[in-house]
Design an enzyme around this catalytic site. Sequence first.
Site, PDB file in Angstrom:
ATOM      1  N   ASP A 115      14.922  34.985   8.660  1.00 43.36           N
ATOM      2  CA  ASP A 115      15.931  36.122   9.364  1.00 43.36           C
ATOM      3  C   ASP A 115      17.080  36.281   8.651  1.00 43.36           C
ATOM      4  O   ASP A 115      17.712  35.195   8.376  1.00 43.36           O
ATOM      5  CB  ASP A 115      16.041  35.476  10.646  1.00 43.36           C
ATOM      6  CG  ASP A 115      16.830  36.737  11.734  1.00 43.36           C
ATOM      7  OD1 ASP A 115      17.392  37.474  10.916  1.00 43.36           O
ATOM      8  OD2 ASP A 115      16.563  36.622  13.058  1.00 43.36           O
ATOM      9  N   ALA A 116      17.343  37.648   8.284  1.00 43.22           N
ATOM     10  CA  ALA A 116      18.715  37.773   7.518  1.00 43.22           C
ATOM     11  C   ALA A 116      19.852  37.463   8.389  1.00 43.22           C
ATOM     12  O   ALA A 116      21.176  37.367   7.778  1.00 43.22           O
ATOM     13  CB  ALA A 116      18.657  39.261   7.278  1.00 43.22           C
TER      14      ALA A 116
ATOM     15  N   GLU B 125      18.900  48.943   1.549  1.00 38.81           N
ATOM     16  CA  GLU B 125      18.225  49.379   2.563  1.00 38.81           C
ATOM     17  C   GLU B 125      17.614  48.513   3.784  1.00 38.81           C
ATOM     18  O   GLU B 125      16.392  48.595   4.134  1.00 38.81           O
ATOM     19  CB  GLU B 125      17.182  50.276   1.874  1.00 38.81           C
ATOM     20  CG  GLU B 125      17.425  51.089   0.962  1.00 38.81           C
ATOM     21  CD  GLU B 125      18.315  52.166   0.997  1.00 38.81           C
ATOM     22  OE1 GLU B 125      18.202  53.020   1.786  1.00 38.81           O
ATOM     23  OE2 GLU B 125      19.367  52.149   0.324  1.00 38.81           O
TER      24      GLU B 125
ATOM     25  N   HIS C 198      18.271  48.660   9.414  1.00 31.93           N
ATOM     26  CA  HIS C 198      17.120  48.020  10.282  1.00 31.93           C
ATOM     27  C   HIS C 198      17.463  47.056  11.352  1.00 31.93           C
ATOM     28  O   HIS C 198      16.899  46.810  12.170  1.00 31.93           O
ATOM     29  CB  HIS C 198      16.070  47.560   9.489  1.00 31.93           C
ATOM     30  CG  HIS C 198      15.554  48.647   8.459  1.00 31.93           C
ATOM     31  ND1 HIS C 198      14.487  49.400   9.059  1.00 31.93           N
ATOM     32  CD2 HIS C 198      15.748  48.885   7.289  1.00 31.93           C
ATOM     33  CE1 HIS C 198      14.058  50.097   8.039  1.00 31.93           C
ATOM     34  NE2 HIS C 198      14.859  49.814   6.891  1.00 31.93           N
TER      35      HIS C 198
END
Length: 245
Positions: free
Chosen positions: A82-83, A100, A104
């Site tokens: 998970d970022a 990109e 999100h």
Amino acid sequence: MITVDYRRLDVRPGQRLLDVGCGAGRHAFEAYRRGAHVTAFDTNADDLRAVGGMFGAMAETGEAGRVGPAGPLARATTVQGDARRMPFPDASFDRVIAAEVLEHIVADTAAIGEIARVLRPGGLAAVTVPRWWPERVCWLLSDAYHANEGGHVRIYRRAELTDRLGGAGLRAAGRHHHAHALHSPYWWLKCAVGVDRDVAPVRAYHRLLVWDLMRAPRTTRWTERALNPALGKSLVLYVRKPADA
């Protein structure tokens, strides 16, 4: 389809590079070709399997870069996660790419904080998001373009994104730019007719984009470079973590 300018990001052999939200791996592969030690990071296990397979194929066929002219092959690996909570120690990477991705993530401040945390002091990051006005046209034309699971949750203005990155301690490093002007009309057309509709004009435009990607003819490359300042679909920012951070 590369969005980041690797010369501006100053990617060099032997550097540790993290590609956050690597997707199909387009930026990770180019960094690997240039001899960087690459970590491709994403939530999608299927994408990561494909990226890992390509890393292996690049090493076998001699497409992977080396750490120095006669040095060993660069390393490349994939990590799922998970970022907003990346499983890396502080200051783990010399370069970070987040292409990109932030549009999100609902909790984008947490993801930006993680990018800053894992970047070493003095390191550079490239952050790309859809440009405000081409993206706004897509949203006006079609709810299905963005209102879906995993879709875009916001549209950034450049000043807003710069402020968010600055809030995490990342400072502008060189001029921003725009990319992929030829893709803006494609997405407007797709949104206008319906993002799920496979109609002849959309197919024809897609064939043009694929042809341009594979052949990179001078005519379309020059045209896109000329149109990018006005029509580019992506905004690209380069930021640095201060050396004394």
